[in-house]
Design an enzyme around this catalytic site. Structure first.
Site, PDB file in Angstrom:
ATOM      1  N   ARG A 143       0.821  -1.215   0.000  1.00 62.62           N
ATOM      2  CA  ARG A 143       0.000   0.000   0.000  1.00 62.62           C
ATOM      3  C   ARG A 143       0.855   1.267   0.000  1.00 62.62           C
ATOM      4  NH1 ARG A 143      -2.781   0.560   5.990  1.00 62.62           N
ATOM      5  NH2 ARG A 143      -0.885   0.715   7.228  1.00 62.62           N
TER       6      ARG A 143
ATOM      7  N   ARG B 118       4.096   7.806  -6.773  1.00 66.26           N
ATOM      8  CA  ARG B 118       3.417   8.647  -7.752  1.00 66.26           C
ATOM      9  C   ARG B 118       4.410   9.257  -8.724  1.00 66.26           C
ATOM     10  NH1 ARG B 118       0.784  11.003  -2.995  1.00 66.26           N
ATOM     11  NH2 ARG B 118      -1.065   9.761  -2.555  1.00 66.26           N
TER      12      ARG B 118
ATOM     13  N   ARG C  37       4.572  -5.425  17.689  1.00 68.67           N
ATOM     14  CA  ARG C  37       5.557  -4.377  17.838  1.00 68.67           C
ATOM     15  C   ARG C  37       4.980  -3.322  18.763  1.00 68.67           C
ATOM     16  NH1 ARG C  37      10.506  -5.316  17.150  1.00 68.67           N
ATOM     17  NH2 ARG C  37      11.000  -3.204  16.448  1.00 68.67           N
TER      18      ARG C  37
ATOM     19  N   ARG D 226      11.015   8.157  13.835  1.00 71.38           N
ATOM     20  CA  ARG D 226      10.557   9.453  13.354  1.00 71.38           C
ATOM     21  C   ARG D 226      10.403  10.415  14.519  1.00 71.38           C
ATOM     22  NH1 ARG D 226       4.135   8.690  11.591  1.00 71.38           N
ATOM     23  NH2 ARG D 226       3.412   7.799  13.560  1.00 71.38           N
TER      24      ARG D 226
ATOM     25  N   GLU E 148       9.957   8.648  18.329  1.00 67.03           N
ATOM     26  CA  GLU E 148       9.355   7.327  18.402  1.00 67.03           C
ATOM     27  C   GLU E 148      10.428   6.248  18.228  1.00 67.03           C
ATOM     28  OE1 GLU E 148       6.028   6.812  15.804  1.00 67.03           O
ATOM     29  OE2 GLU E 148       5.052   8.676  16.448  1.00 67.03           O
TER      30      GLU E 148
ATOM     31  N   TYR F 219      -3.946  -5.398  11.103  1.00 67.33           N
ATOM     32  CA  TYR F 219      -3.383  -4.060  10.940  1.00 67.33           C
ATOM     33  C   TYR F 219      -4.450  -3.146  10.346  1.00 67.33           C
ATOM     34  CZ  TYR F 219       0.271  -0.589  10.138  1.00 67.33           C
ATOM     35  OH  TYR F 219       1.039   0.555  10.167  1.00 67.33           O
TER      36      TYR F 219
ATOM     37  N   ASP G  32      -6.462   0.437   9.779  1.00 66.04           N
ATOM     38  CA  ASP G  32      -6.472   1.887   9.881  1.00 66.04           C
ATOM     39  C   ASP G  32      -7.725   2.295  10.652  1.00 66.04           C
ATOM     40  OD1 ASP G  32      -4.097   2.444   8.531  1.00 66.04           O
ATOM     41  OD2 ASP G  32      -5.078   2.377   6.566  1.00 66.04           O
TER      42      ASP G  32
END
Length: 373
Positions: free
Chosen positions: A172, A176, A251, A282, A308, A356, A358
């Site tokens: 995913r 572009r 995780r 990040r 993080e 997982y 969203d």
């Protein structure tokens, strides 16, 4: 007669939506959560006028109009666009991978040049059918981008070599051949004004919903189960069954938060550190999730950042991401057989279904389950 029609374990998105839908149908609902607040991992709290995403950044995005209209009943959303930046040893690249990325990496200026460079590197790697994440990544964006912007970050995030991770994890990944810095291919996108906690509180604000916090359901499940006709459990499925088949792997994420005496630390909401040597994955600067901030953040003289660090889950940690490899998939299927045999318990959400999800998928799954039962 039972005291409640439905007992919901967990006040995150799945539990809150399920509870509200049941209450709207005239059912009496009791929601229990072991944390001192509602919202689960989307919980936000205000610090110095900034909504801080305590358990990691959450940007709502969906192509599901029904879900978008649902959340907009309970919150007004800003028009935040997720445009993260990748930092590789001081070199900055656009995420998602787009023409800005390809120009910085290779000096190409047209989509045709970029596509040709990716295809050239894919052929050189000899990949036809990607068998793992490494091969999938190279087939999507070529070897150079994989080595600089994917490999180190992914191995820090998952604690595993990329060649040992399944290909679908990265399928995913947006790529572009345009100058489009919007990370998500989503029609609807934004963050609730006032934070996610307020949104979840609004979902749960119903006369037929009772909420009990700071309470671990698993410590006295027989007592709680005796209160209701139906139980909706959104915690870890293996914990529900006392890990009798073994531990599913997750995780976890550790956050180091800093309140800095400056208006602007990094100029962007999210900067990913993609080299293997930097220990964090990040840095989030929370004020930039809010639309309309002054260009230098001078409307708020201080800023909050979060570093993080990804880690392997161990008992006592918060489980964040299921490790969706073959071994854990097989173990989950065995736990699912036990779950399916429970006559009054529904398992839902990222942890209950070891999936997982969203945020929009969690809400859609809860709405779907309400209609089934």
């Amino acid at each position: 007669m039972k005291k409640y029609d439905v007992l919901v374990i967990g006040a995150g998105l799945y539990g809150a939506v399920y509870a509200r839908e049941m209450a709207d149908q005239g059912k009496m609902v009791h929601v229990i959560d072991k944390r001192p607040s509602v919202g689960g991992n989307v919980y936000t709290e205000e610090v110095e006028g900034i909504q801080v995403h305590k358990y990691g950044a959450h940007i709502f995005h969906t192509n599901d109009r029904e879900v978008w209209e649902y959340v907009n009943k309970y919150a007004e959303f800003n028009r935040f666009t997720n445009s993260p930046v990748a930092n590789y040893k001081g070199e900055l690249y656009s995420l998602p991978f787009n023409m800005y990325t390809f120009n910085k990496m290779w000096g190409v200026v047209t989509p045709q040049e970029a596509a040709a460079r990716i295809e050239e590197q894919r052929r050189e790697a000899g990949i036809t059918e990607p068998k793992n994440l490494e091969e999938q990544a190279i087939s999507l964006v070529g070897t150079d981008i994989y080595e600089k912007l994917i490999k180190g970050y992914t191995q820090k995030q998952w604690g595993r070599e990329c060649r040992d991770l399944p290909a679908f994890i990265i399928k995913r990944l947006p790529v572009r051949l345009t100058f489009d810095n919007n990370y998500f291919n989503a029609l609807f996108q934004g963050i609730p004004i006032g934070g996610y906690t307020k949104m979840v509180e609004n979902i749960l604000d119903h006369v037929s919903i009772e909420i009990t916090l700071n309470t671990d359901y698993l410590e006295d499940r027989e007592r709680w189960n005796g209160e209701a006709e139906r139980v909706v459990y959104t915690g870890p499925i293996d914990a529900y069954f006392d890990y009798r088949l073994g531990n599913l792997e997750y995780r976890s994420v550790r956050f180091e938060n800093e309140l800095l005496d400056m208006p602007n630390f990094q100029g962007n909401a999210a900067v990913n550190y993609t080299d293997a040597e930097t220990p964090w994955t990040r840095i989030i600067e929370h004020k930039w999730f809010e639309f309309g901030r002054d260009a230098e953040g001078n409307d708020l003289p201080r800023t909050v950042i979060s570093r993080e660090y990804s880690s392997e889950w161990k008992p006592g940690d918060e489980p964040y991401y299921p490790v969706n490899d073959e071994k854990n998939g097989q173990l989950y299927q065995e736990y699912k057989k036990l779950a399916d045999a429970e006559d009054k318990v529904i398992f839902g959400g990222r942890l209950g279904e070891y999936k997982y999800y969203d945020m929009d998928q969690v809400i859609a799954a809860a709405l779907k389950k309400v209609r089934e039962k």
